[in-house]
Enzyme design. Structure first.
Site, PDB file in Angstrom:
ATOM      1  N   TYR A   1      -1.818   0.128   9.916  1.00  0.00           N
ATOM      2  CA  TYR A   1      -1.459  -0.539   8.449  1.00  0.00           C
ATOM      3  C   TYR A   1      -0.910  -0.287   7.832  1.00  0.00           C
ATOM      4  CZ  TYR A   1      -3.681  -0.697   3.755  1.00  0.00           C
ATOM      5  OH  TYR A   1      -3.758  -1.720   2.694  1.00  0.00           O
TER       6      TYR A   1
ATOM      7  N   ALA B   1      -8.916  12.816  10.271  1.00  0.00           N
ATOM      8  CA  ALA B   1      -7.879  12.702  11.149  1.00  0.00           C
ATOM      9  C   ALA B   1      -7.020  12.063  10.081  1.00  0.00           C
ATOM     10  CB  ALA B   1      -7.284  12.852  12.450  1.00  0.00           C
TER      11      ALA B   1
ATOM     12  N   SER C   1       0.998  -1.038   0.036  1.00  0.00           N
ATOM     13  CA  SER C   1      -0.169   0.328   0.220  1.00  0.00           C
ATOM     14  C   SER C   1       0.860   1.687   0.153  1.00  0.00           C
ATOM     15  CB  SER C   1      -0.827   0.082   0.879  1.00  0.00           C
ATOM     16  OG  SER C   1      -1.223   1.497   1.232  1.00  0.00           O
TER      17      SER C   1
ATOM     18  N   LYS D   1       1.968  -2.889   6.811  1.00  0.00           N
ATOM     19  CA  LYS D   1       2.342  -2.958   5.073  1.00  0.00           C
ATOM     20  C   LYS D   1       3.748  -3.048   5.126  1.00  0.00           C
ATOM     21  CE  LYS D   1      -1.712  -3.971   3.481  1.00  0.00           C
ATOM     22  NZ  LYS D   1      -1.711  -5.536   2.896  1.00  0.00           N
TER      23      LYS D   1
END
Ligand code: UDP
Length: 317
Positions: free
Chosen positions: A139, A280, A115, A143
């Site tokens: 996240y 945010a 990503s 990755k």
């Protein structure tokens, strides 16, 4: 060649399954159906419903496979901030299990769904694969950690791999079984939210005071069918041991207001929207430099924003 598609019951994975089959590949699917949908899985494929946290289930799914496209994982930025342990466990721990089972099964070809969240707030635009990695949420951090793990697996154990760093994936794929589209609950992505906007459920524009031409955020949208085309090209490019990273976007950007304008055009009616505060964690502008994928994979995305919007709209009907 038989390809194991992990996450093959999800939006992007199911699209990959359908296109791989259409191109003559044999396909196995591995999915825990925690966010994917079993009815997305094409009939005629070998389907193992199982978890990346269960090594024997992974081993079962890998039987007879020659390569893996690894889409399975947790992918919501907000959730990753609230539950980082879930993201490190599934994305990093789960991929560790997958790599170990691939090595045991002597499968050495891997395409990984990475990503653009690995880059964080960009210093230079468009973003190259060599840009610094400063993810701003769990996240993106997971990755990035998987990308590092794959690099080491290639060095130490001869894996041949490509990580594909997605920017904003959009659109839908008309499969032999009908449209495959995003089915998230709740849906957070802009294009489906804009197309579903109504006076009772009005889409919010997250921030109108960004330093951009119209004050709204700019993102690089890529059609899911173009995205899968790049996966298949990457799979066919794998040679001896090594790990390459490629950005996948369109190389250009659209503001939130431009997406709303495209949706207005496609639907032929005004889209209700409401100017709202910034969300945010959103960077102002994300645009990919896709010259590496063009040069090395011979890839060229061909479906523009109008096609992404009209396919998403058609997929709702
Ligand atoms: N966005 C918005 N309203 C929404 C959903 C998204 O204004 O209901 C904005 C969001 O702030 C971002 C862009 O649209 O600038 C794309 O957001 P999305 O969640 O689709 O993808 P992301 O860029 O977060 O991966």
């Amino acid at each position: 060649m038989r390809v194991l598609v992990t996450g093959g019951a999800g939006y992007i994975g199911a699209t990959a399954v359908d296109i791989l089959i259409a191109q003559g590949y044999e396909v196995s699917v591995f999915d825990d159906c925690s966010t994917g949908h079993a009815d997305n899985v094409a009939s005629g494929v070998t389907f193992v419903q199982g978890s990346l946290l269960n090594r024997s289930e992974i081993a079962e799914a890998l039987k007879g496979c020659d390569a893996v496209m690894h889409f399975a994982g947790k992918s919501l930025v907000g959730e990753s901030v609230e539950k980082p342990e879930l993201y490190w466990s599934v994305n990093v721990g789960g991929t560790r299990n997958l790599l170990d089972e691939m090595r045991a099964a002597k499968i050495s070809k891997l395409i990984f769904s990475s990503s653009a969240a690995t880059y964080g707030e960009p210093e230079v635009l468009p973003i190259l694969e060599t840009a610094s990695n400063r993810p701003t949420n769990a996240y993106g951090a997971t990755k990035l950690a998987v990308d590092a793990m794959i690099t080491d697996e290639a060095r130490g154990h001869g894996l041949s791999a490509a990580s594909l760093r997605y920017f904003n994936v959009a659109g839908a794929h008309k499969s032999t079984r009908g449209w495959l589209r995003e089915r998230h609950d709740p849906e957070t992505h802009l294009i489906p939210n804009v197309l579903r906007s109504s006076t009772s459920k009005t889409v919010k524009i997250f921030g109108t005071d960004w330093p951009t031409k119209d004050g709204t955020c700019i993102r690089d949208y890529v059609h899911v069918v173009d995205l899968i085309d790049a996966h298949i090209k990457a799979l066919n490019s794998l040679g001896s041991a090594g790990h390459e990273i490629f950005n996948l976007g369109s190389g250009g950007g659209y503001s939130v207001r431009e997406v709303i304008a495209a949706a207005t055009q496609a639907t032929g009616s005004q889209i209700p929207f409401i100017d709202s505060p910034r969300r945010a964690g959103d960077p102002a502008v994300l645009i990919a430099d896709i010259s590496k994928a063009k040069r090395i994979l011979g890839w060229q995305p061909t479906r523009n924003l109008e096609v992404m919007v009209s396919d998403t709209l058609a997929s709702f009907e």
